[in-house]
Design an enzyme around this catalytic site. Structure first.
Site, short mmCIF file in Angstrom:
data_model
loop_
_atom_site.label_atom_id
_atom_site.label_comp_id
_atom_site.label_asym_id
_atom_site.label_seq_id
_atom_site.Cartn_x
_atom_site.Cartn_y
_atom_site.Cartn_z
CG HIS A 188 -7.11 -1.52 2.97
ND1 HIS A 188 -6.66 -0.42 2.26
CD2 HIS A 188 -6.03 -2.36 3.06
CE1 HIS A 188 -5.38 -0.58 1.96
NE2 HIS A 188 -4.98 -1.75 2.44
NE ARG A 201 -2.02 0.05 6.03
CZ ARG A 201 -1.71 -1.02 5.30
NH1 ARG A 201 -0.71 -1.80 5.67
NH2 ARG A 201 -2.40 -1.31 4.22
CB THR A 255 -0.95 -0.01 1.22
OG1 THR A 255 -1.67 -1.25 1.20
CG2 THR A 255 -1.93 1.14 1.17
C1 NCD Z 1 -3.73 -5.96 3.82
C2 NCD Z 1 -3.95 -4.94 4.91
O1 NCD Z 1 -3.03 -4.20 5.28
O2 NCD Z 1 -5.07 -4.89 5.37
N1 NCD Z 1 -2.58 -5.74 3.08
C3 NCD Z 1 -2.57 -4.82 2.09
O3 NCD Z 1 -2.90 -3.67 2.28
N2 NCD Z 1 -2.22 -5.25 0.88
C4 NCD Z 1 -3.92 -7.37 4.28
C5 NCD Z 1 -3.17 -7.88 5.47
O4 NCD Z 1 -2.38 -7.17 6.11
O5 NCD Z 1 -3.38 -9.05 5.78
#
Ligand code: NCD
Length: 306
Positions: free
Chosen positions: A133, A105, A55
């Protein structure tokens, strides 16, 4: 107009989803030298209070591809003044002095809304705890449009930690709007999908079933969406240990799947998909990673258009 992207609910609009998917597809075909620069002269901040590989790096690439400067705090819980006791709100007010947008985040559900309430620039939610998300949901929708079979109704199975897995929360809602789907929620009983998402399915007349194993249904899925058990959300390590190996996709399980099915995972995977599956043409999780860059470019361009 100030456009935040804090919640999946802001994207529950079929024509907006179509538009973002079309634009992501255009970016995927464009030579990198031809990218437009709608963010030229701007500075965008990326501030991550939880670990991230895909991300953060895809956002940071997208920001720079579209012409903006980037400022970034990658371990904000440790290396921002929040560590000294500063509030999230004051952190956001501070970044407002430097940047025209903030990708954030944070481990707390609702933190993106909290940030948006005090921010004079767009807040983009890159994951708020076990909540939402939205941008992963968008890139997953785009990936499904691109790779899944063209059947009238797609059967999508979500497997793993559906209680804490925020990507599943976002994707369930978006898919219910984007196309005709049926859902199968496969999880240990303690990690099943929260009621508010099945209520949403009911409201949108989307059929769904819940199972605690995949024996009876793996043969009929068009999209198998695997997820990691979210260790960091467990209070007791014993509880995590009890469920951590609930679902492991191996060669024998994949053999039972449709030839036309696709296997997705937001990543990181721990051991829920064995590496031997990676070369199966149905395994598209690394293509899914690439989709993230194009969808985030499409989203940023949209947020900063008039
Ligand atoms: C996910 C998240 O951070 O929610 N990863 C992501 O953003 N690609 C999934 C996870 O952490 O399992």
């Amino acid at each position: 107009m100030l456009k935040h992207a804090v919640s999946t609910d802001q994207f529950l609009n079929k024509s907006l989803l179509d538009k973002l998917c079309d634009r992501a597809a255009e970016f995927s075909k464009m030579p990198t030298g031809d990218y437009p620069k709608p963010l030229k002269g701007m500075t965008i901040a990326s501030i991550f209070f939880e670990p991230s590989t895909r991300t953060r790096l895809s956002f940071e690439t997208a920001i720079q591809n579209l012409g903006a400067n980037l400022i970034s705090v990658e371990n904000a819980g440790e290396y921002s003044s929040v560590k000294k006791g500063e509030s999230l709100e004051d952190t956001i007010r501070t970044i407002n002095a430097y940047a025209e947008g903030i990708v954030m985040r944070h481990p707390e559900i609702g933190s993106a809304h909290k940030a948006a309430a005090v921010s004079s620039v767009p807040i983009i939610n890159a994951g708020d705890g076990a909540g939402d998300h939205p941008t992963q949901g968008l890139l997953d929708v785009y990936t499904i449009e691109k790779f899944a079979a063209n059947s009238k109704t797609l059967t999508v199975a979500f497997v793993g930690d559906l209680l804490n897995g925020r990507t599943v929360h976002s994707l369930t809602k978006l898919l219910a709007i984007k196309r005709k789907v049926e859902f199968i929620f496969i999880a240990p009983d303690s990690l099943q999908i929260p009621k508010k998402y099945t209520d949403f399915c009911d409201y949108k007349h989307v059929k769904y079933q819940k199972f605690s194993n995949w024996e009876d249904c793996i043969t009929r899925v068009d999209v198998l969406y695997m997820t990691r058990i979210q260790k960091e959300r467990f209070k007791l390590i014993e509880d995590y240990m009890a469920v951590k190996d609930s679902f492991v996709l191996d060669t024998s399980a994949v053999k039972r799947m449709k030839k036309s099915a696709i296997i997705m995972h937001p990543l990181p995977r721990i051991n829920e998909i064995s590496v031997s599956i990676d070369k199966d043409p149905r395994a598209i999780y690394f293509e899914q990673v690439r989709s993230g860059l194009y969808m985030r470019m499409a989203l940023l361009e949209y947020l900063y258009s008039d």
